[in-house]
Every structure is written in structure tokens, then in C-alpha cells.
Design an enzyme around this catalytic site. Sequence first.
Site, PDB file in Angstrom:
ATOM      1  N   SER A  12     -44.695 -51.479  46.563  1.00  0.00           N
ATOM      2  CA  SER A  12     -46.072 -51.890  46.897  1.00  0.00           C
ATOM      3  C   SER A  12     -46.855 -50.640  47.284  1.00  0.00           C
ATOM      4  CB  SER A  12     -46.053 -52.852  48.083  1.00  0.00           C
ATOM      5  OG  SER A  12     -47.320 -52.844  48.722  1.00  0.00           O
ATOM      6  N   ASP A  39     -50.963 -55.544  46.360  1.00  0.00           N
ATOM      7  CA  ASP A  39     -51.257 -56.528  47.401  1.00  0.00           C
ATOM      8  C   ASP A  39     -52.757 -56.707  47.563  1.00  0.00           C
ATOM      9  OD1 ASP A  39     -48.658 -57.334  48.411  1.00  0.00           O
ATOM     10  OD2 ASP A  39     -48.434 -55.239  49.000  1.00  0.00           O
ATOM     11  N   MET A  72     -53.216 -62.517  47.978  1.00  0.00           N
ATOM     12  CA  MET A  72     -53.298 -63.137  49.305  1.00  0.00           C
ATOM     13  C   MET A  72     -54.766 -63.476  49.525  1.00  0.00           C
ATOM     14  SD  MET A  72     -50.621 -60.592  51.168  1.00  0.00           S
ATOM     15  CE  MET A  72     -50.716 -59.426  49.834  1.00  0.00           C
TER      16      MET A  72
HETATM   17  C1  DX5 Z   1     -47.505 -57.838  53.113  1.00  0.00           C
HETATM   18  C2  DX5 Z   1     -47.440 -57.373  51.669  1.00  0.00           C
HETATM   19  C3  DX5 Z   1     -46.266 -56.523  51.343  1.00  0.00           C
HETATM   20  C4  DX5 Z   1     -46.139 -55.281  52.139  1.00  0.00           C
HETATM   21  C5  DX5 Z   1     -44.775 -54.690  51.990  1.00  0.00           C
HETATM   22  O1  DX5 Z   1     -48.597 -58.661  53.269  1.00  0.00           O
HETATM   23  O2  DX5 Z   1     -47.407 -58.476  50.791  1.00  0.00           O
HETATM   24  O3  DX5 Z   1     -46.178 -56.258  49.958  1.00  0.00           O
HETATM   25  O4  DX5 Z   1     -47.124 -54.347  51.846  1.00  0.00           O
HETATM   26  O5  DX5 Z   1     -44.700 -53.583  52.815  1.00  0.00           O
HETATM   27  P1  DX5 Z   1     -43.418 -53.229  53.678  1.00  0.00           P
HETATM   28  O6  DX5 Z   1     -42.305 -53.029  52.682  1.00  0.00           O
HETATM   29  O7  DX5 Z   1     -43.822 -51.968  54.359  1.00  0.00           O
HETATM   30  O8  DX5 Z   1     -43.161 -54.346  54.604  1.00  0.00           O
HETATM   31 ZN    ZN Z   2     -46.870 -58.237  48.553  1.00  0.00          ZN
END
Ligand code: DX5
Ligand code: ZN
Length: 226
Positions: A12, A39, A72
Amino acid sequence: MKTKKIVKLAPSILTADFGHLAEQIAAADRGGADYIHLDVMDGCFVPNISFGPLLVKAVRGMTTLPLDVHLMITDPDRYLQDFAGAGADIITVHTEATLHLHRTLQLITALGCKAGVALNPATSVEAIHEVLPLLDQVLVMTVNPGFGSQRFIETMTAKIRRMARLMDELCPLADLQVDGGIHPDNIADVVDSGANVIVVGSSVFNDKGTPAANLALLREHLLESV
Ligand code: DX5
Ligand code: ZN
């Protein structure tokens, strides 16, 4: 005997250096990333704002890897066409964010994208039972969505197992993705629980190592899974 699916790593870019995004993505690509995970946050469904289709389109020009777009956002139907047009390969929506999930999934598929559904930590696996046969990917959130670098919620391990069992029965070819708080010390556990697409943000884009070195470390720890 059940065949084990290949494990894919989906970095991500949320914690990447946006001032050098093309280089960061190229580094993840060279380091063996399987997807680039994007994201998208609207400040309404989640308490944070990230980016929209314009950035997805820019990333499309930086890599040939599949773009895995995690929406999201509230009422995602309004923007599906924009994200498909921007070059998304997989579009994942939250079941909590759409009133007519079945219709939303049909729209994604009609736009030529793979369709995914994400579940917040508080949402039961049963919430998506009826649509499982329509899905290419299920995303079990292992943190509450909205921010990178959060702590993995331990009780999600049992939920991944429950989801994997349900998927074996109803959509055995679909991928089971996990997202949030995954690092070298817990990646083998989530894979043992049944996940096969692993979103990794801050454990890939950080100041401890290069994306390639960080991905190699994650792969090394994956060998511990049975
Ligand atoms: C959270 C996102 C994730 C996040 C993952 O809302 O959907 O994709 O950025 O990041 P880490 O691996 O740092 O938890
Ligand atoms: Zn995500």
C-alpha cells in the site's frame, strides 16, 4: 487434498514518499510486489482523506503491476466508472458503505474489473454470505480502516479462519486478502489462517530499509508458514 494458493504481496502506497512516488513504486515492483494497493479515503466513511482517481491514473502510468484499489468511501457506485477508467484492475468496496452490495458488485464486474468486498473488524463474515459467489476477492480488515501503521487486531486471526472456511465452500477460487498491521512477525500467522493476498504498508515503505529489502524480509518470514 486442498491446494494452497500462491501468496501475493500488495504494498500500500499510503506510507510511501509521495514526493518520489514513481521511484517508490518502481522499487516495490523490482522488489517483487504482486500488486500495488491504493487506499482511497473520503473523510466520511473513514476519518481521513487520501486521494482519488487522478492519482490512480498517475500510478497506472508508473507500473504494469495490477492496481488493487481499496475504496473506503461512502456510496462507492458514484465513482466506480472513474476508478475503472483510471486503470484499476481490482476494485474493493466496503459492505458497510453501500446499500445495495449485490448491485455494486455487478457494476464493478460490468466495468471489466475484478470485484472485491471488504469487512470492517466489527462486521461478521456472515454479512457477505449471499454475495460470495460473485466475488474475486474478500478483504478482511485487520485494523479499523483510515490510517496506516496501526496495530493488528489479534481477534481477526480467528475471523480470517472463519472466512476461509466459508470461501472454500462458496467461492474457492476467490482470493482472501488481509489489510492492516501486517509485518514480518505476523505474516506467517495470517497466511496459516487462510489469507493469500497480504497488504503491507508501513512494513514496506519505511525508513528502516528499501522497499525491496523489506519485501524480501516479509517473503523470508512467509517461509515459516506451514
Ligand atoms: C488502512 C489501509 C491499509 C493500510 C495498511 O485503512 O486500508 O491499506 O494503509 O498499512 P499498514 O500495513 O501500515 O497497516
Ligand atoms: Zn487498504
